[in-house]
Enzyme design. Sequence first.
Site, PDB file in Angstrom:
ATOM      1  N   GLN A  17      11.663   7.140  -3.201  1.00  0.00           N
ATOM      2  CA  GLN A  17      11.215   7.428  -1.842  1.00  0.00           C
ATOM      3  C   GLN A  17      10.846   6.148  -1.099  1.00  0.00           C
ATOM      4  O   GLN A  17      10.558   6.184   0.082  1.00  0.00           O
ATOM      5  CB  GLN A  17       9.981   8.332  -1.878  1.00  0.00           C
ATOM      6  CG  GLN A  17      10.211   9.695  -2.501  1.00  0.00           C
ATOM      7  CD  GLN A  17       8.967  10.538  -2.423  1.00  0.00           C
ATOM      8  OE1 GLN A  17       8.610  11.039  -1.362  1.00  0.00           O
ATOM      9  NE2 GLN A  17       8.276  10.685  -3.542  1.00  0.00           N
ATOM     10  N   ASN A  18      10.852   5.027  -1.805  1.00  0.00           N
ATOM     11  CA  ASN A  18      10.356   3.783  -1.233  1.00  0.00           C
ATOM     12  C   ASN A  18      11.384   3.104  -0.336  1.00  0.00           C
ATOM     13  O   ASN A  18      12.585   3.193  -0.573  1.00  0.00           O
ATOM     14  CB  ASN A  18       9.926   2.835  -2.347  1.00  0.00           C
ATOM     15  CG  ASN A  18       8.809   3.412  -3.182  1.00  0.00           C
ATOM     16  OD1 ASN A  18       8.050   4.253  -2.717  1.00  0.00           O
ATOM     17  ND2 ASN A  18       8.705   2.978  -4.425  1.00  0.00           N
ATOM     18  N   ILE A  19      10.869   2.376   0.663  1.00  0.00           N
ATOM     19  CA  ILE A  19      11.736   1.609   1.558  1.00  0.00           C
ATOM     20  C   ILE A  19      11.605   0.114   1.301  1.00  0.00           C
ATOM     21  O   ILE A  19      12.212  -0.686   2.015  1.00  0.00           O
ATOM     22  CB  ILE A  19      11.413   1.909   3.034  1.00  0.00           C
ATOM     23  CG1 ILE A  19       9.958   1.559   3.359  1.00  0.00           C
ATOM     24  CG2 ILE A  19      11.733   3.362   3.378  1.00  0.00           C
ATOM     25  CD1 ILE A  19       9.616   1.585   4.834  1.00  0.00           C
ATOM     26  N   ASP A  20      10.837  -0.262   0.283  1.00  0.00           N
ATOM     27  CA  ASP A  20      10.542  -1.680   0.073  1.00  0.00           C
ATOM     28  C   ASP A  20      11.680  -2.461  -0.583  1.00  0.00           C
ATOM     29  O   ASP A  20      11.643  -3.681  -0.645  1.00  0.00           O
ATOM     30  CB  ASP A  20       9.260  -1.862  -0.744  1.00  0.00           C
ATOM     31  CG  ASP A  20       9.279  -1.077  -2.053  1.00  0.00           C
ATOM     32  OD1 ASP A  20      10.295  -1.127  -2.781  1.00  0.00           O
ATOM     33  OD2 ASP A  20       8.272  -0.409  -2.345  1.00  0.00           O
TER      34      ASP A  20
ATOM     35  N   PRO B  88       0.827  -1.216   0.000  1.00  0.00           N
ATOM     36  CA  PRO B  88       0.000   0.000   0.000  1.00  0.00           C
ATOM     37  C   PRO B  88       0.855   1.256   0.000  1.00  0.00           C
ATOM     38  O   PRO B  88       1.990   1.241   0.491  1.00  0.00           O
ATOM     39  CB  PRO B  88      -0.788  -0.122   1.319  1.00  0.00           C
ATOM     40  CG  PRO B  88       0.075  -0.972   2.198  1.00  0.00           C
ATOM     41  CD  PRO B  88       0.762  -1.941   1.275  1.00  0.00           C
ATOM     42  N   ASP B  89       0.317   2.328  -0.583  1.00  0.00           N
ATOM     43  CA  ASP B  89       1.012   3.606  -0.450  1.00  0.00           C
ATOM     44  C   ASP B  89       0.753   4.139   0.957  1.00  0.00           C
ATOM     45  O   ASP B  89       0.162   3.462   1.800  1.00  0.00           O
ATOM     46  CB  ASP B  89       0.583   4.586  -1.542  1.00  0.00           C
ATOM     47  CG  ASP B  89      -0.883   5.000  -1.439  1.00  0.00           C
ATOM     48  OD1 ASP B  89      -1.517   4.750  -0.396  1.00  0.00           O
ATOM     49  OD2 ASP B  89      -1.396   5.569  -2.416  1.00  0.00           O
ATOM     50  N   PHE B  90       1.205   5.346   1.224  1.00  0.00           N
ATOM     51  CA  PHE B  90       1.095   5.852   2.588  1.00  0.00           C
ATOM     52  C   PHE B  90      -0.187   6.623   2.857  1.00  0.00           C
ATOM     53  O   PHE B  90      -0.781   6.484   3.920  1.00  0.00           O
ATOM     54  CB  PHE B  90       2.309   6.738   2.923  1.00  0.00           C
ATOM     55  CG  PHE B  90       3.542   5.941   3.221  1.00  0.00           C
ATOM     56  CD1 PHE B  90       3.878   5.606   4.528  1.00  0.00           C
ATOM     57  CD2 PHE B  90       4.355   5.493   2.202  1.00  0.00           C
ATOM     58  CE1 PHE B  90       5.000   4.851   4.812  1.00  0.00           C
ATOM     59  CE2 PHE B  90       5.489   4.740   2.468  1.00  0.00           C
ATOM     60  CZ  PHE B  90       5.807   4.422   3.767  1.00  0.00           C
ATOM     61  N   ARG B  91      -0.634   7.433   1.908  1.00  0.00           N
ATOM     62  CA  ARG B  91      -1.655   8.418   2.246  1.00  0.00           C
ATOM     63  C   ARG B  91      -2.989   8.283   1.520  1.00  0.00           C
ATOM     64  O   ARG B  91      -3.869   9.105   1.714  1.00  0.00           O
ATOM     65  CB  ARG B  91      -1.086   9.824   2.031  1.00  0.00           C
ATOM     66  CG  ARG B  91       0.030  10.133   3.018  1.00  0.00           C
ATOM     67  CD  ARG B  91       0.611  11.524   2.844  1.00  0.00           C
ATOM     68  NE  ARG B  91       1.551  11.809   3.902  1.00  0.00           N
ATOM     69  CZ  ARG B  91       2.820  11.437   3.911  1.00  0.00           C
ATOM     70  NH1 ARG B  91       3.309  10.744   2.900  1.00  0.00           N
ATOM     71  NH2 ARG B  91       3.618  11.737   4.925  1.00  0.00           N
TER      72      ARG B  91
ATOM     73  N   CYS C  30      25.626  -1.290  23.628  1.00  0.00           N
ATOM     74  CA  CYS C  30      25.035  -0.419  24.658  1.00  0.00           C
ATOM     75  C   CYS C  30      23.646  -0.856  25.092  1.00  0.00           C
ATOM     76  O   CYS C  30      23.030  -0.171  25.907  1.00  0.00           O
ATOM     77  CB  CYS C  30      25.006   1.024  24.159  1.00  0.00           C
ATOM     78  SG  CYS C  30      23.709   1.331  22.918  1.00  0.00           S
TER      79      CYS C  30
ATOM     80  N   HIS D  69      14.850   7.362   1.636  1.00  0.00           N
ATOM     81  CA  HIS D  69      14.437   7.087   3.016  1.00  0.00           C
ATOM     82  C   HIS D  69      15.095   5.833   3.570  1.00  0.00           C
ATOM     83  O   HIS D  69      14.603   5.244   4.536  1.00  0.00           O
ATOM     84  CB  HIS D  69      12.912   6.971   3.087  1.00  0.00           C
ATOM     85  CG  HIS D  69      12.211   8.250   2.758  1.00  0.00           C
ATOM     86  ND1 HIS D  69      12.384   9.413   3.488  1.00  0.00           N
ATOM     87  CD2 HIS D  69      11.364   8.572   1.749  1.00  0.00           C
ATOM     88  CE1 HIS D  69      11.659  10.379   2.961  1.00  0.00           C
ATOM     89  NE2 HIS D  69      11.033   9.896   1.899  1.00  0.00           N
TER      90      HIS D  69
ATOM     91  N   CYS E 261      22.355   0.844  15.813  1.00  0.00           N
ATOM     92  CA  CYS E 261      21.745   1.183  17.096  1.00  0.00           C
ATOM     93  C   CYS E 261      21.268   2.629  17.052  1.00  0.00           C
ATOM     94  O   CYS E 261      21.993   3.514  16.579  1.00  0.00           O
ATOM     95  CB  CYS E 261      22.770   0.998  18.212  1.00  0.00           C
ATOM     96  SG  CYS E 261      22.174   1.525  19.835  1.00  0.00           S
TER      97      CYS E 261
ATOM     98  N   CYS F 248      23.806   4.436  20.273  1.00  0.00           N
ATOM     99  CA  CYS F 248      25.252   4.612  20.086  1.00  0.00           C
ATOM    100  C   CYS F 248      25.654   4.699  18.618  1.00  0.00           C
ATOM    101  O   CYS F 248      26.804   4.992  18.303  1.00  0.00           O
ATOM    102  CB  CYS F 248      26.037   3.503  20.790  1.00  0.00           C
ATOM    103  SG  CYS F 248      25.955   1.883  19.974  1.00  0.00           S
TER     104      CYS F 248
ATOM    105  N   CYS G 113      21.294  -3.814  20.685  1.00  0.00           N
ATOM    106  CA  CYS G 113      22.699  -3.497  20.417  1.00  0.00           C
ATOM    107  C   CYS G 113      23.616  -4.276  21.362  1.00  0.00           C
ATOM    108  O   CYS G 113      23.395  -4.315  22.572  1.00  0.00           O
ATOM    109  CB  CYS G 113      22.924  -1.999  20.589  1.00  0.00           C
ATOM    110  SG  CYS G 113      24.626  -1.472  20.310  1.00  0.00           S
TER     111      CYS G 113
END
Length: 204
Positions: free
Chosen positions: A138-141, A64-67, A194, A158, A166, A169, A191
């Site tokens: 712009q996609n993170i897929d 799906p798209d975001f908006r 830390c 993105h 982390c 740190c 992490c």
Amino acid sequence: MGAMESSEELDDVADQVAEAFGVAKVTKSEKKGLELLSEWIENRQAKRIVVLTGAGVSTGAGIPDFRSPGTGLYDNLQKYNLPYPEAIFDVNFYRENPQPFVTLAKELWPGITFSPTLTHSFLKLLSEKGLLLRLYTQNIDGLEFLAGIPEDKLVECHGHFRTAACIDCKKAADANHVKETIVKEGKTPICQHCDGNVKPDIGE
């Protein structure tokens, strides 16, 4: 690539483009634009092509798209009980409550449920023919990378899931361990330096 030889062939390509971008139909002027673009590529008039993409190129894969009202990701996050939709990608929220992001990341992790679309294949073809100068997404897929577009041609604005760090740190984490922890266990990676929460390098 081959020039478009008939109006039927152009109509077929236009229908595929419309499906790939999640629109009802391509207008007559847009079809003319496709024909012109095809000619430029075929005649090597377009030699250094820069492409900008967003969520529309991945909706054909089922992401799906975001908006978009009703179907967009931000309209369907009620199960996470977020203070606001964008919190799912907020580092400060992740620090306090990482589980919503972990659950979503497990669903979206590249190469598990979703595969590259016709659009991604076309972009790979441009790259193979030496015509793609740069692809900004712009996609993170991660579908551009999975389609075989070289990293030196790809700018993932993105971020992506291939690396992680982390959030406290900032030390890099083992990407395979992070994937295993999120995808197979559904847990938050911790992490080793830390004890902070580790997050794939996306969303910021």
